[in-house]
Design a protein around this motif. Structure first.
Motif, mmCIF file in Angstrom:
data_model
loop_
_atom_site.group_PDB
_atom_site.id
_atom_site.type_symbol
_atom_site.label_atom_id
_atom_site.label_comp_id
_atom_site.label_asym_id
_atom_site.label_seq_id
_atom_site.Cartn_x
_atom_site.Cartn_y
_atom_site.Cartn_z
ATOM 1 N N LEU A 38 0.845 -1.194 0.000
ATOM 2 C CA LEU A 38 0.000 0.000 0.000
ATOM 3 C C LEU A 38 0.881 1.245 0.000
ATOM 4 O O LEU A 38 1.737 1.422 0.855
ATOM 5 N N VAL A 117 -1.817 -1.508 -4.181
ATOM 6 C CA VAL A 117 -2.908 -0.570 -3.914
ATOM 7 C C VAL A 117 -2.316 0.822 -3.698
ATOM 8 O O VAL A 117 -1.350 0.978 -2.956
ATOM 9 N N LEU A 119 -3.431 4.688 -2.474
ATOM 10 C CA LEU A 119 -4.430 5.532 -1.836
ATOM 11 C C LEU A 119 -4.042 6.983 -2.098
ATOM 12 O O LEU A 119 -3.002 7.446 -1.640
ATOM 13 N N TRP A 143 -13.039 2.536 -7.062
ATOM 14 C CA TRP A 143 -11.818 1.845 -7.445
ATOM 15 C C TRP A 143 -11.518 2.061 -8.919
ATOM 16 O O TRP A 143 -12.420 2.032 -9.758
ATOM 17 N N ASP A 173 -14.079 5.150 2.916
ATOM 18 C CA ASP A 173 -13.024 4.923 1.922
ATOM 19 C C ASP A 173 -11.919 4.050 2.498
ATOM 20 O O ASP A 173 -11.413 3.132 1.838
ATOM 21 N N VAL A 177 -10.284 0.314 1.450
ATOM 22 C CA VAL A 177 -8.863 -0.020 1.293
ATOM 23 C C VAL A 177 -8.543 -1.305 2.046
ATOM 24 O O VAL A 177 -7.914 -2.218 1.505
ATOM 25 N N LYS A 178 -8.975 -1.381 3.288
ATOM 26 C CA LYS A 178 -8.721 -2.580 4.092
ATOM 27 C C LYS A 178 -9.334 -3.810 3.427
ATOM 28 O O LYS A 178 -8.676 -4.852 3.315
ATOM 29 N N ARG A 180 -10.024 -4.302 0.260
ATOM 30 C CA ARG A 180 -9.298 -4.663 -0.968
ATOM 31 C C ARG A 180 -7.986 -5.350 -0.640
ATOM 32 O O ARG A 180 -7.598 -6.334 -1.278
#
Length: 196
Positions: A38, A117, A119, A143, A173, A177-178, A180
């Motif tokens: 990430l 990923v 962010l 996404w 949001d 993220v978590k 995904r």
């Protein structure tokens, strides 16, 4: 040919692609886990970042640390940087020309980290990464997939400090993220070294 972390840092510290470098105290390359799944991208250094040479260490950075902790992510296990590496005067938004002058450094960082990923924190990161036609108010929480990397945007922590009504959206949001990271079987990777 991909450059090394040492060469990238040297390139950033010596960079004279725009005028921002002449007015800053320190350039702020970014920091964190160099191989994190990430990667977080913000706008540019603020006053505290300029003084310390580290990304997201002022009030917005402290909020970001709490936001990551809320989804049980240790800050030192992600990679954090900004679109521009020098503080714009009076914390103004970087100009399109300044972003363009610095975008090569960001691309090199992304190539080195190889995140699964991304962010994006705020409007500047959204515009720089996804394109100027994208707006944070419309695309946050959605996404996008580019070259095998999943990209999502949320509000910049400084925007949350100015407008607490956006915090609920930012929380949703972050939960995305978590989720995904869990779907990609990457979430536990962020804790492997701590639990070893």
């Amino acid at each position: 040919m991909r450059i090394s972390w040492e060469q990238l840092r040297e390139n950033i510290l010596r960079c004279e692609n725009c005028e921002l470098g002449k007015g800053c105290i320190q350039k702020v390359p970014g920091q964190g886990d160099a191989h994190a799944p990430l990667m977080l991208i913000g706008e540019g250094p603020g006053e505290q970042e300029d003084r310390q040479g580290l990304a997201f260490v002022g009030p917005a950075g402290q909020l970001l640390t709490r936001m990551l902790a809320a989804i049980n992510l240790p800050r030192d296990r992600v990679y954090i940087c900004n679109v521009v590496k020098c503080r714009p005067p009076h914390n103004r938004q970087p100009s399109p020309e300044e972003i363009q002058a610095c975008i090569g450094h960001l691309r090199a960082q992304t190539a080195l980290v190889k995140p699964r990923v991304l962010l994006l924190l705020g409007a500047t990161a959204v515009s720089a990464v996804l394109g100027p036609q994208y707006r944070i108010t419309r695309c946050h929480g959605q996404w996008f997939e580019r070259k095998g990397v999943w990209i999502i945007a949320t509000y910049h922590p400084s925007a949350l400090l100015r407008d607490a009504s956006k915090k609920k959206d930012a929380w949703e949001d972050l939960k995305r993220v978590k989720a995904r990271l869990q779907e990609l079987s990457l979430y536990s990777d962020l804790f492997e070294e701590e639990n070893a």
